[in-house]
Design a protein around this motif. Structure first.
Motif, short mmCIF file in Angstrom:
data_model
loop_
_atom_site.label_atom_id
_atom_site.label_comp_id
_atom_site.label_asym_id
_atom_site.label_seq_id
_atom_site.Cartn_x
_atom_site.Cartn_y
_atom_site.Cartn_z
N THR A 144 0.83 -1.20 0.00
CA THR A 144 0.00 0.00 0.00
C THR A 144 0.86 1.26 0.00
OG1 THR A 144 -0.12 -0.07 2.42
CG2 THR A 144 -1.89 -1.15 1.18
N VAL A 145 2.19 1.10 -0.10
CA VAL A 145 3.08 2.24 -0.22
C VAL A 145 4.02 1.97 -1.39
CG1 VAL A 145 3.01 2.87 2.21
CG2 VAL A 145 4.70 1.23 1.44
N ARG A 146 4.59 3.01 -1.92
CA ARG A 146 5.47 2.86 -3.08
C ARG A 146 6.91 2.55 -2.67
NH1 ARG A 146 3.02 4.85 -7.71
NH2 ARG A 146 1.13 6.05 -7.38
N ARG A 147 7.36 3.03 -1.52
CA ARG A 147 8.75 2.85 -1.11
C ARG A 147 8.81 2.50 0.37
NH1 ARG A 147 11.53 6.90 -0.62
NH2 ARG A 147 13.58 6.23 -1.30
N VAL A 148 9.86 1.80 0.75
CA VAL A 148 10.11 1.50 2.16
C VAL A 148 11.56 1.85 2.46
CG1 VAL A 148 8.38 -0.33 2.30
CG2 VAL A 148 10.73 -0.91 1.64
N ALA A 189 10.18 -4.83 -3.04
CA ALA A 189 11.37 -5.40 -2.43
C ALA A 189 11.03 -6.17 -1.15
CB ALA A 189 12.39 -4.31 -2.12
N VAL A 190 9.96 -5.78 -0.47
CA VAL A 190 9.53 -6.51 0.72
C VAL A 190 9.14 -7.93 0.36
CG1 VAL A 190 7.80 -6.63 2.55
CG2 VAL A 190 8.79 -4.42 1.92
N THR A 191 8.35 -8.08 -0.71
CA THR A 191 7.95 -9.42 -1.15
C THR A 191 9.16 -10.23 -1.57
OG1 THR A 191 5.82 -8.57 -1.92
CG2 THR A 191 6.53 -10.68 -2.82
N VAL A 192 10.06 -9.61 -2.34
CA VAL A 192 11.27 -10.31 -2.78
C VAL A 192 12.10 -10.76 -1.58
CG1 VAL A 192 13.46 -10.06 -4.02
CG2 VAL A 192 11.35 -9.10 -4.99
N ALA A 193 12.31 -9.88 -0.62
CA ALA A 193 13.12 -10.21 0.55
C ALA A 193 12.52 -11.36 1.34
CB ALA A 193 13.28 -8.98 1.43
N ARG A 194 11.21 -11.34 1.52
CA ARG A 194 10.56 -12.43 2.26
C ARG A 194 10.72 -13.76 1.55
NH1 ARG A 194 4.92 -9.22 3.70
NH2 ARG A 194 5.63 -8.19 5.62
N LEU A 195 10.56 -13.75 0.22
CA LEU A 195 10.70 -14.98 -0.55
C LEU A 195 12.13 -15.50 -0.52
CD1 LEU A 195 8.43 -14.08 -3.59
CD2 LEU A 195 7.94 -15.76 -1.81
N GLU A 209 21.48 -7.19 8.69
CA GLU A 209 22.22 -6.33 7.77
C GLU A 209 23.11 -7.15 6.84
OE1 GLU A 209 22.33 -3.27 6.98
OE2 GLU A 209 21.22 -2.18 8.53
N GLU A 210 23.75 -8.20 7.34
CA GLU A 210 24.64 -9.00 6.50
C GLU A 210 23.86 -9.72 5.41
OE1 GLU A 210 27.06 -11.62 8.77
OE2 GLU A 210 28.08 -10.01 9.86
N ALA A 233 12.91 -5.18 8.96
CA ALA A 233 11.89 -5.63 9.90
C ALA A 233 10.86 -6.52 9.22
CB ALA A 233 11.20 -4.43 10.54
N ALA A 234 10.45 -6.14 8.00
CA ALA A 234 9.42 -6.91 7.29
C ALA A 234 9.91 -8.28 6.85
CB ALA A 234 8.94 -6.12 6.08
#
Length: 247
Positions: free
Chosen positions: A125-129, A166-172, A142-143, A136-137
Motif C-alpha cells: 500500500t506504499v510505493r517505497r520503504v 522489495a519486501v515481497t522479494v526479501a521475504r521470498l 544487515e549482513e 523488519a518486514a
C-alpha cells in the motif's frame, strides 16, 4: 461498508432489463468510469473466476447486467481499496451470502490503488520503504541484506529507499534460504525475471511512447496483465517440470 450505488455500479454499469451484452459492449459501458480497462483485463478477471458470463451456442460471451455490475465492483475495489484478487473474491462471496464486509480506507486523493497492485502477491500500500522497514518486514539482518544486494536480488534507489515490491522479494529469498537455497543459487531466477521483463517491455514500449494519454494508460494496464500471466506461466512450467499436479 461495501455498498453498490442504486441502479448499478456506477457510470460504467448496465441498466436493469438490458439484454445480454458482448464483451465489446461491456468494455464500452465500463470505460466511462474505468478508462484503463481493456478486453484482456475482462478476460483475465473471467479466468480468475470473478465473473462468469454465459456463452452463446457459437461460444461467444454474453454478459448480463449483473455481470457488468460485478465487474465494475471488482474494478472499483482494486482502484479504491488496494484489494488483491484473493480478497476481492472473499468480499464477493460474503456479499452473495448477504453479508456486508468491511473494506479498508480508500486511496488517497490523486492516487490509484491499481497503480500499486502487482498480481500474484500481497499488494503493498506504499510505493517505497526504508532500509529499517525492509529489514523488519523480512526478518533479515544487515549482513543478509547486503548479500542479497550483492547478487542484485534487491536494490536501493538513489535515496537509499526500496520499492515496495522489495519486501515481497526479501521475504521470498528468506523463505527459500530456510531450504538451503542461497542468494547465489537464485541468480538464474533473477536473470529469468529480467528476460521476462524485457519481453513485456517490447510489447508495451510503443504504447508508452504514444501521444494519447489513454493509450499510455493502457500500456500500464497491459504491463500488469502481462506480468501476471508470466508469473502464472512460470509457476505452471515449474510444476510441470517437477511432475506436480495443480490443486
Amino acid at each position: 461498508m461495501l455498498r453498490t450505488p442504486p441502479g448499478g455500479a456506477g457510470h460504467g454499469t448496465a441498466a436493469p432489463g438490458d439484454r445480454p451484452m458482448s464483451i465489446g459492449a461491456v468494455l464500452t459501458r465500463l470505460r466511462d468510469e474505468f478508462p484503463e480497462v481493456t478486453i484482456s483485463k475482462i478476460r483475465f478477471l473471467e479466468a480468475e473466476g470473478l465473473v462468469e458470463p454465459s456463452r452463446s451456442p457459437s461460444g461467444y460471451r454474453k454478459f448480463s447486467p449483473q455481470d457488468v455490475e460485478r465487474l465494475a465492483l471488482v474494478l472499483r475495489m482494486q482502484r479504491d481499496h488496494y484489494l488483491p484478487l484473493r480478497v476481492i473474491r472473499e468480499q464477493l462471496d460474503a456479499l452473495e451470502r448477504g453479508e456486508q464486509p468491511q473494506l479498508p480506507p480508500g486511496a488517497a486523493p490523486g492516487e490509484s490503488a491499481e497503480e500499486l497492485w502487482e498480481p500474484g502477491a500481497e499488494e503493498p500500500t506504499v510505493r517505497r520503504v526504508g532500509r529499517a522497514e525492509l529489514l523488519a518486514a523480512s526478518g533479515a539482518g544487515e549482513e543478509e541484506l547486503a548479500e542479497w544486494e550483492s547478487y542484485g536480488l534487491v536494490a536501493p534507489d538513489g535515496d537509499g529507499g526500496y520499492p515496495a515490491e522489495a519486501v515481497t522479494v526479501a521475504r521470498l529469498v528468506a523463505d527459500l534460504g530456510r531450504f538451503g537455497l542461497e542468494p547465489r543459487h537464485l541468480r538464474a531466477m533473477r536473470a529469468s525475471a529480467e528476460r521476462d521483463a524485457g519481453l513485456v517491455e517490447q510489447v508495451v514500449a510503443p504504447l508508452r511512447r504514444h501521444r494519447n494519454p489513454q493509450t499510455r494508460a493502457h500500456a500500464e494496464a497491459t504491463t500488469r496483465e502481462l506480468a501476471a500471466l508470466s508469473v502464472r506461466l512460470h509457476a505452471a512450467l515449474v510444476r510441470s517440470a517437477l511432475g506436480i499436479r495443480s490443486t
